[in-house]
Structures are given as structure tokens and as C-alpha cells.
Design a protein around this motif. Sequence first.
Motif, PDB file in Angstrom:
ATOM      1  N   PHE A  25       0.831  -1.211   0.000  1.00 56.48           N
ATOM      2  CA  PHE A  25       0.000   0.000   0.000  1.00 56.48           C
ATOM      3  C   PHE A  25       0.863   1.257   0.000  1.00 56.48           C
ATOM      4  O   PHE A  25       0.623   2.198  -0.769  1.00 56.48           O
ATOM      5  CB  PHE A  25      -0.922   0.008   1.224  1.00 56.48           C
ATOM      6  CG  PHE A  25      -1.402   1.375   1.605  1.00 56.48           C
ATOM      7  CD1 PHE A  25      -2.477   1.956   0.960  1.00 56.48           C
ATOM      8  CD2 PHE A  25      -0.755   2.107   2.600  1.00 56.48           C
ATOM      9  CE1 PHE A  25      -2.906   3.240   1.290  1.00 56.48           C
ATOM     10  CE2 PHE A  25      -1.167   3.374   2.944  1.00 56.48           C
ATOM     11  CZ  PHE A  25      -2.251   3.947   2.282  1.00 56.48           C
ATOM     12  N   HIS A  26       1.858   1.284   0.877  1.00 58.26           N
ATOM     13  CA  HIS A  26       2.709   2.464   1.031  1.00 58.26           C
ATOM     14  C   HIS A  26       3.377   2.848  -0.287  1.00 58.26           C
ATOM     15  O   HIS A  26       3.298   4.000  -0.730  1.00 58.26           O
ATOM     16  CB  HIS A  26       3.763   2.201   2.099  1.00 58.26           C
ATOM     17  CG  HIS A  26       4.709   3.341   2.310  1.00 58.26           C
ATOM     18  ND1 HIS A  26       5.873   3.480   1.574  1.00 58.26           N
ATOM     19  CD2 HIS A  26       4.675   4.403   3.152  1.00 58.26           C
ATOM     20  CE1 HIS A  26       6.509   4.565   1.966  1.00 58.26           C
ATOM     21  NE2 HIS A  26       5.801   5.142   2.920  1.00 58.26           N
ATOM     22  N   TRP A  27       4.004   1.882  -0.958  1.00 57.24           N
ATOM     23  CA  TRP A  27       4.752   2.208  -2.176  1.00 57.24           C
ATOM     24  C   TRP A  27       3.838   2.443  -3.372  1.00 57.24           C
ATOM     25  O   TRP A  27       4.175   3.233  -4.265  1.00 57.24           O
ATOM     26  CB  TRP A  27       5.777   1.118  -2.448  1.00 57.24           C
ATOM     27  CG  TRP A  27       6.820   1.063  -1.370  1.00 57.24           C
ATOM     28  CD1 TRP A  27       7.032   0.054  -0.461  1.00 57.24           C
ATOM     29  CD2 TRP A  27       7.760   2.091  -1.032  1.00 57.24           C
ATOM     30  NE1 TRP A  27       8.047   0.387   0.403  1.00 57.24           N
ATOM     31  CE2 TRP A  27       8.510   1.619   0.078  1.00 57.24           C
ATOM     32  CE3 TRP A  27       8.047   3.349  -1.554  1.00 57.24           C
ATOM     33  CZ2 TRP A  27       9.529   2.383   0.664  1.00 57.24           C
ATOM     34  CZ3 TRP A  27       9.054   4.114  -0.974  1.00 57.24           C
ATOM     35  CH2 TRP A  27       9.781   3.626   0.121  1.00 57.24           C
ATOM     36  N   LEU A  28       2.677   1.798  -3.396  1.00 56.45           N
ATOM     37  CA  LEU A  28       1.706   2.112  -4.448  1.00 56.45           C
ATOM     38  C   LEU A  28       1.169   3.523  -4.280  1.00 56.45           C
ATOM     39  O   LEU A  28       0.951   4.241  -5.274  1.00 56.45           O
ATOM     40  CB  LEU A  28       0.553   1.104  -4.424  1.00 56.45           C
ATOM     41  CG  LEU A  28       0.827  -0.280  -5.008  1.00 56.45           C
ATOM     42  CD1 LEU A  28      -0.386  -1.180  -4.802  1.00 56.45           C
ATOM     43  CD2 LEU A  28       1.169  -0.188  -6.493  1.00 56.45           C
ATOM     44  N   MET A  29       0.958   3.938  -3.038  1.00 57.18           N
ATOM     45  CA  MET A  29       0.501   5.307  -2.791  1.00 57.18           C
ATOM     46  C   MET A  29       1.576   6.319  -3.194  1.00 57.18           C
ATOM     47  O   MET A  29       1.266   7.357  -3.798  1.00 57.18           O
ATOM     48  CB  MET A  29       0.129   5.468  -1.320  1.00 57.18           C
ATOM     49  CG  MET A  29      -0.401   6.855  -0.964  1.00 57.18           C
ATOM     50  SD  MET A  29      -1.969   7.253  -1.776  1.00 57.18           S
ATOM     51  CE  MET A  29      -3.123   6.353  -0.723  1.00 57.18           C
TER      52      MET A  29
END
Length: 235
Positions: A25-29
Motif C-alpha cells: 500500500f505504502h509504495w503504491l501510494m
Amino acid sequence: MNTASASPAERPTRTLVWDAPVRVFHWLMVASFAVAWLTAESERWQLAHVTAGYTMAGLVAFRVVWGLVGTRYARFTAFVRSPWTAVDYLMVMLLERRPQRHTGHNPAGGLAILALLTLAALTAASGWANYNELAGHWMEDVHEVLANTMLGLVALHVVAVVASSALHRENLVGAMIHGRKPVPRAQGIRSPWRSVAALLLAAVLAFWWLQWESAPQQPQPQQERAAHRHKHQGH
């Protein structure tokens, strides 16, 4: 003189703290916001901008659900604290250079995450309203202000991560990649939940592919010249 040694569960070691869904989630965001920001002023890359905005909205929805049912440190109950607790944490860290260690997010970081999620949702919603012309030009201004505010908070978050990494002498960026931190084994989580992370990544990639497939085709140079000749022959 005998000294008691710490048990294996109490000794700091590279322990899994961040599950795979939180990290994905963090890196996709990060990627989605970067794409949305870089394509904001380009008509040619409007589809990429819109796709990135929709992706951010979907990621926020996922993070809210995972914040309720996810692993120990992914849940909101593990890191959402009062503003006064966050101020106290920052005062101790900045003035006394004696930072309080937290296995998961620290109080200030927890509030920053809530603010970023809120801004991401509002920015995506205002962008959707503006793209579908549901309001006047003022919505475009609101969207721009929200995006700029989010950019400022992202920059502050990056500075805070670098400062915290230096004070705590641990690589917080690396921890968000491999998920491990130097804490006692008893403080770790049991499962990385890679299956949920894989489903999240697959859903985002599938959405991107559908957006690409549904994009209007750009006319090729030969097609443009043929259309131009046909237009003049008709006259």
C-alpha cells in the motif's frame, strides 16, 4: 558477579513488524501520488493523472479496512494517539534528543498518516468532481490547494523519517521495504499476509490495464495525413 541475560524473545533482532499489505500500500501510494503530481498540468497525460487519482482513492479505502482488521501495527488502535501525545513525543525528541522508541508508528507519525489518508481522499474526490464537471472552476482551485497541501505534508513526512532514522539509528525506509525492525521477537507479528498484498497489487495492476485498454487511440501520423487529404478532396 552474575548478570542475568535477556531471553531470546527480549533481545532486539530483525523482527517482522510491517506486514506485506501495509508495505505494498505504502509504495503504491507513493507511486500514484508522484504520477498524479507530475501529470497534473499535461493534457496529453490526463488519463495517467486520472488513473493515479482513482488508484489513490481505492488505496485509501483499502487502508481504512486494513486499519480495522489488519495485523497488530497496521491497525489504527496501535498508532492513533491524541495531538498532545504527539506534541510531547516531538518535544522530547527535538529538545532532549531522547526519542521514545515505538515498535510501530510513533504518535506524530500516526497523526501524519491520518492526515495523509484524509488529504488523499479529499484530493481524489475533488479531482473526480472537477473531471466530471460537477462544480464550477472553484472546484479546480480546491483540488489544487488540496494537492499542494498534501505535497507539503509528504515533504514534511520525508524529513521526519530521515530525522527519526538518524536519532533512532535505524533505517525506517528499509523497514518499509522488508518489514523488519530491530525489536524483541515477542513484539513482532506472526504472518506477513503476502496473499492479501498480492491481491492488492493484482487489483491495482488490473485497473491500470483496463484504463489503458479503454483509452481512446491517438491518431497515427499516416492516419492524420490520410484524413487531411480526404477532407480536401471532399471540397
